[in-house]
Design a protein around this motif. Structure first.
Motif, short mmCIF file in Angstrom:
data_model
loop_
_atom_site.label_atom_id
_atom_site.label_comp_id
_atom_site.label_asym_id
_atom_site.label_seq_id
_atom_site.Cartn_x
_atom_site.Cartn_y
_atom_site.Cartn_z
N THR A 51 -6.14 -87.17 -20.97
CA THR A 51 -5.98 -86.45 -22.25
C THR A 51 -4.79 -85.50 -22.28
O THR A 51 -4.51 -84.91 -23.32
N ALA A 52 -4.07 -85.35 -21.16
CA ALA A 52 -2.93 -84.43 -21.14
C ALA A 52 -1.86 -84.84 -22.14
O ALA A 52 -1.07 -84.01 -22.59
N GLU A 53 -1.84 -86.13 -22.49
CA GLU A 53 -0.84 -86.62 -23.43
C GLU A 53 -1.29 -86.52 -24.88
O GLU A 53 -0.52 -86.77 -25.80
N SER A 54 -2.55 -86.13 -25.07
CA SER A 54 -3.13 -86.10 -26.41
C SER A 54 -2.71 -84.86 -27.18
O SER A 54 -2.85 -83.73 -26.71
N GLN A 55 -2.19 -85.07 -28.39
CA GLN A 55 -1.81 -83.93 -29.23
C GLN A 55 -3.02 -83.06 -29.54
O GLN A 55 -2.92 -81.83 -29.57
N THR A 56 -4.18 -83.68 -29.77
CA THR A 56 -5.40 -82.94 -30.06
C THR A 56 -5.71 -81.95 -28.95
O THR A 56 -6.05 -80.78 -29.20
N HIS A 57 -5.59 -82.40 -27.70
CA HIS A 57 -5.94 -81.53 -26.57
C HIS A 57 -4.86 -80.48 -26.30
O HIS A 57 -5.17 -79.37 -25.85
N ARG A 58 -3.63 -80.79 -26.59
CA ARG A 58 -2.57 -79.79 -26.45
C ARG A 58 -2.74 -78.68 -27.48
O ARG A 58 -2.57 -77.50 -27.17
N GLU A 59 -3.09 -79.06 -28.71
CA GLU A 59 -3.35 -78.07 -29.74
C GLU A 59 -4.55 -77.21 -29.37
O GLU A 59 -4.52 -75.98 -29.49
N MET A 60 -5.62 -77.86 -28.90
CA MET A 60 -6.80 -77.12 -28.49
C MET A 60 -6.46 -76.13 -27.38
O MET A 60 -6.87 -74.96 -27.41
N ALA A 61 -5.70 -76.59 -26.37
CA ALA A 61 -5.33 -75.73 -25.24
C ALA A 61 -4.55 -74.51 -25.70
O ALA A 61 -4.65 -73.42 -25.11
N SER A 62 -3.76 -74.65 -26.77
CA SER A 62 -2.97 -73.53 -27.26
C SER A 62 -3.83 -72.39 -27.78
O SER A 62 -3.37 -71.25 -27.88
N GLY A 63 -5.09 -72.70 -28.10
CA GLY A 63 -5.98 -71.68 -28.63
C GLY A 63 -7.06 -71.23 -27.66
O GLY A 63 -7.84 -70.32 -27.98
N LEU A 64 -7.15 -71.86 -26.49
CA LEU A 64 -8.19 -71.47 -25.54
C LEU A 64 -7.91 -70.08 -24.96
O LEU A 64 -6.75 -69.67 -24.82
N SER A 65 -8.97 -69.39 -24.60
CA SER A 65 -8.85 -68.02 -24.09
C SER A 65 -8.66 -67.97 -22.58
O SER A 65 -8.61 -66.88 -22.01
N THR A 66 -8.57 -69.12 -21.94
CA THR A 66 -8.48 -69.20 -20.49
C THR A 66 -7.12 -69.75 -20.06
O THR A 66 -6.44 -70.42 -20.84
N PRO A 67 -6.72 -69.53 -18.81
CA PRO A 67 -5.62 -70.33 -18.25
C PRO A 67 -6.01 -71.81 -18.28
O PRO A 67 -7.20 -72.15 -18.15
N VAL A 68 -5.01 -72.68 -18.45
CA VAL A 68 -5.28 -74.11 -18.60
C VAL A 68 -4.42 -74.91 -17.63
O VAL A 68 -3.19 -74.78 -17.62
N GLY A 69 -5.07 -75.74 -16.82
CA GLY A 69 -4.36 -76.63 -15.91
C GLY A 69 -4.24 -78.02 -16.50
O GLY A 69 -5.26 -78.64 -16.82
N PHE A 70 -3.01 -78.51 -16.66
CA PHE A 70 -2.78 -79.85 -17.17
C PHE A 70 -2.57 -80.79 -15.98
O PHE A 70 -1.66 -80.60 -15.17
N LYS A 71 -3.39 -81.83 -15.89
CA LYS A 71 -3.26 -82.78 -14.79
C LYS A 71 -2.16 -83.80 -15.09
O LYS A 71 -1.91 -84.16 -16.24
#
Length: 359
Positions: A167-187
């Motif tokens: 899902t690292a390539e998914s626009q949906t998940h990149r947008e979601m990650a931009s709003g998460l309150s945590t550090p985010v690791g992209f595999k």
């Protein structure tokens, strides 16, 4: 004139799902859990900012299927976390959603009773309760964000989030990650390439506006400020591991080229261990050796670990399940986990405090 039906042709039911606010009311956040979450996030951010020299380790079962065994593991891990806290910051891996290549059990939220009843409403409440229990033990939690709606239900109980290789390539998940309150690791991608992860970090650091739901469960336009704590997770792929010195150095160069902080996490499992848990200790030893020999970019590691080694198939009679043994990817045992982490601490306790950040 008869109007032909043009939608929901393959939908057989639409069952009620409680809103995030309703689920949170059933399992409210406590002061003790809040303190664990906030302290966990602060510590992770400090490690990524190079203000805290420790290595963080996301460690725990491939997936949660039995909350009793999961909490048993959490209590053991908390004691070990306290023992090693001068050198390692331990975060419990709490994965509820499993991306399937074709078919299979999709995880505790989707099918909590493991019988194809798919009581997602109950699974979400049970998942939130488990996260609350682990945080009240005093352990911060990590998870993979797979369903873009799920973080609304339990994101307040998470300290670190992974975006998976699929899902690292998914626009949906990149947008979601931009709003998460945590550090985010992209595999990195399943083919081993870094492009999806690097682009994901860049994308998630920027503002986005997208369709989602609010706390009341109503459709909403979510507008984010961007997440400054994205980083890459090396998990191997394309038929080869990528935790070795050369692969780590290439990741550093790719991050520098993209003008990103050279923060690298190594996943000791998945393609880096050829999905053989016996190789996970060897991967961690190699990473620890790299740090001792001067590596400055590796800030974390991931380990798939449970009480018992290996994994098991899900039997028709669930009473036959082996206690504390994974039903998804195979894990190292608790005893091996302790040995791995104590060995890492013994080697790194004098190295990490003197390590400088990459230029």
């Amino acid at each position: 004139m008869t109007v032909a039906q043009t939608e929901n042709l393959n939908i057989i039911a639409q069952d009620h799902m409680p809103s995030p606010e309703e689920v949170k009311a059933q399992v409210p956040l406590t002061d003790a859990a809040t303190a664990t979450v906030l302290e966990g996030r602060r510590a992770l951010q400090a490690i990524l900012d190079r203000e805290d020299p420790r290595l963080f380790v996301v460690v725990g079962p491939c997936s949660i299927h039995d909350p009793v065994a999961g909490l048993d593991y959490a209590r053991r891990l908390k004691a070990l976390a306290d023992e090693l806290s001068d050198t390692l910051m331990l975060v419990m891996r709490v994965y509820f959603e499993k991306p399937r290549t074709a078919t299979g059990w999709k995880g505790y939220i989707n099918d909590p009773y493991m019988n194809d009843s798919f009581r997602i409403d109950e699974g979400m409440q049970k998942a939130r309760q488990f996260l609350l229990d682990v945080n009240e033990v005093g352990l911060p939690c990590a998870t993979e964000a797979l369903d873009p709606i799920a973080p609304q239900y339990y994101g307040d109980l998470i300290a670190w989030t992974a975006i998976g290789a699929r899902t690292a390539e998914s626009q949906t998940h990149r947008e979601m990650a931009s709003g998460l309150s945590t550090p985010v690791g992209f595999k990195n991608g399943t083919d081993g390439s870094l492009d999806a992860a690097i682009n994901g970090i860049v994308s998630a650091a920027n503002r986005h506006s997208f369709l989602g739901i609010n706390g009341q469960g109503r459709s909403a336009i979510l507008r984010t400020r961007g997440n400054p704590y994205g980083h890459v997770v090396l998990r191997g792929g394309g038929g080869r591991p990528n935790y070795d010195t050369v692969s780590v150095n290439l990741a550093e160069k790719a991050l520098a080229k993209a003008k990103l902080a050279q923060n690298v996490v190594v996943d000791c499992s998945h393609a880096n261990s050829w999905k053989n848990p016996e190789y996970q200790p060897l991967v961690l030893r190699d990473v620890v050796h790299q740090i001792r020999e001067g590596n400055r970019s590796v800030v974390g590691a991931m380990i798939e670990s449970f009480i018992e080694a290996g994994n098991q198939s899900i039997p028709t009679d669930l009473s036959q399940l082996k206690y504390g043994c994974s039903v998804t990817d195979a894990c190292v045992s608790w005893e091996t986990t302790v040995d791995m982490l104590r060995h890492a601490r013994d080697i790194l306790r004098t190295t990490l405090p003197t390590r400088t950040s990459p230029q």
